[in-house]
Design a protein around this motif. Structure first.
Motif, PDB file in Angstrom:
ATOM      1  N   SER A 113     114.406  76.177   4.966  1.00 53.02           N
ATOM      2  CA  SER A 113     115.279  75.038   4.673  1.00 53.02           C
ATOM      3  C   SER A 113     115.051  74.489   3.265  1.00 53.02           C
ATOM      4  O   SER A 113     115.853  73.674   2.796  1.00 53.02           O
ATOM      5  CB  SER A 113     115.060  73.924   5.694  1.00 53.02           C
ATOM      6  OG  SER A 113     113.788  73.335   5.511  1.00 53.02           O
ATOM      7  N   ARG A 114     113.983  74.915   2.605  1.00 55.98           N
ATOM      8  CA  ARG A 114     113.705  74.472   1.238  1.00 55.98           C
ATOM      9  C   ARG A 114     114.528  75.294   0.257  1.00 55.98           C
ATOM     10  O   ARG A 114     114.760  76.491   0.455  1.00 55.98           O
ATOM     11  CB  ARG A 114     112.222  74.625   0.902  1.00 55.98           C
ATOM     12  CG  ARG A 114     111.273  73.935   1.855  1.00 55.98           C
ATOM     13  CD  ARG A 114     111.213  72.502   1.672  1.00 55.98           C
ATOM     14  NE  ARG A 114     110.589  72.195   0.381  1.00 55.98           N
ATOM     15  CZ  ARG A 114     110.332  70.965  -0.007  1.00 55.98           C
ATOM     16  NH1 ARG A 114     110.615  69.957   0.756  1.00 55.98           N
ATOM     17  NH2 ARG A 114     109.805  70.752  -1.189  1.00 55.98           N
ATOM     18  N   LYS A 115     114.924  74.679  -0.826  1.00 60.59           N
ATOM     19  CA  LYS A 115     115.647  75.402  -1.868  1.00 60.59           C
ATOM     20  C   LYS A 115     114.668  76.107  -2.786  1.00 60.59           C
ATOM     21  O   LYS A 115     113.593  75.607  -3.080  1.00 60.59           O
ATOM     22  CB  LYS A 115     116.478  74.430  -2.706  1.00 60.59           C
ATOM     23  CG  LYS A 115     117.621  73.816  -1.943  1.00 60.59           C
ATOM     24  CD  LYS A 115     118.425  72.912  -2.838  1.00 60.59           C
ATOM     25  CE  LYS A 115     119.563  72.277  -2.065  1.00 60.59           C
ATOM     26  NZ  LYS A 115     120.320  71.352  -2.870  1.00 60.59           N
ATOM     27  N   SER A 116     115.034  77.289  -3.223  1.00 57.30           N
ATOM     28  CA  SER A 116     114.209  78.009  -4.196  1.00 57.30           C
ATOM     29  C   SER A 116     114.381  77.388  -5.559  1.00 57.30           C
ATOM     30  O   SER A 116     115.470  76.939  -5.932  1.00 57.30           O
ATOM     31  CB  SER A 116     114.607  79.482  -4.260  1.00 57.30           C
ATOM     32  OG  SER A 116     114.342  80.107  -3.035  1.00 57.30           O
ATOM     33  N   VAL A 117     113.302  77.379  -6.333  1.00 56.73           N
ATOM     34  CA  VAL A 117     113.361  76.786  -7.687  1.00 56.73           C
ATOM     35  C   VAL A 117     113.603  77.845  -8.691  1.00 56.73           C
ATOM     36  O   VAL A 117     113.245  78.930  -8.655  1.00 56.73           O
ATOM     37  CB  VAL A 117     112.045  76.032  -7.994  1.00 56.73           C
ATOM     38  CG1 VAL A 117     112.060  75.504  -9.401  1.00 56.73           C
ATOM     39  CG2 VAL A 117     111.823  74.939  -6.991  1.00 56.73           C
TER      40      VAL A 117
ATOM     41  N   LYS B  12     107.895  76.443  -1.293  1.00 54.18           N
ATOM     42  CA  LYS B  12     108.435  77.377  -0.306  1.00 54.18           C
ATOM     43  C   LYS B  12     107.464  78.527  -0.059  1.00 54.18           C
ATOM     44  O   LYS B  12     107.245  78.923   1.089  1.00 54.18           O
ATOM     45  CB  LYS B  12     109.783  77.908  -0.789  1.00 54.18           C
ATOM     46  CG  LYS B  12     110.459  78.832   0.189  1.00 54.18           C
ATOM     47  CD  LYS B  12     111.815  79.271  -0.298  1.00 54.18           C
ATOM     48  CE  LYS B  12     112.440  80.193   0.717  1.00 54.18           C
ATOM     49  NZ  LYS B  12     113.777  80.601   0.343  1.00 54.18           N
TER      50      LYS B  12
END
Length: 66
Positions: free
Chosen positions: A62-66, A2
């Motif tokens: 749109s990406r999830k945070s890790v 991200k």
């Protein structure tokens, strides 16, 4: 991933704005005007960089945070 997308989006936005500023004010900064194969197409390339920057920010969002 991200953060990489966000950094690339920011760089694309900055270069797109720099290209448009160069075309309309003749300030000599940015990457677009330095590329010889873009002669005559600097405005189109700058707008394309702006669109790419927005698309990269949308992809990063749109990406999830890790």
């Amino acid at each position: 991933m991200k953060q990489v997308l966000e950094i690339l989006g920011f760089l694309a936005l900055v270069q797109g704005v720099a290209g448009l500023v160069h075309e309309f004010t003749d300030w000599n900064w940015g990457l677009v005007q330095r590329l010889g194969f873009l002669d005559g197409y600097e405005i189109y390339a700058s707008v394309a960089l702006l669109v790419l920057g927005v698309a990269l920010f949308a992809a990063a969002g749109s990406r999830k945070s890790v």
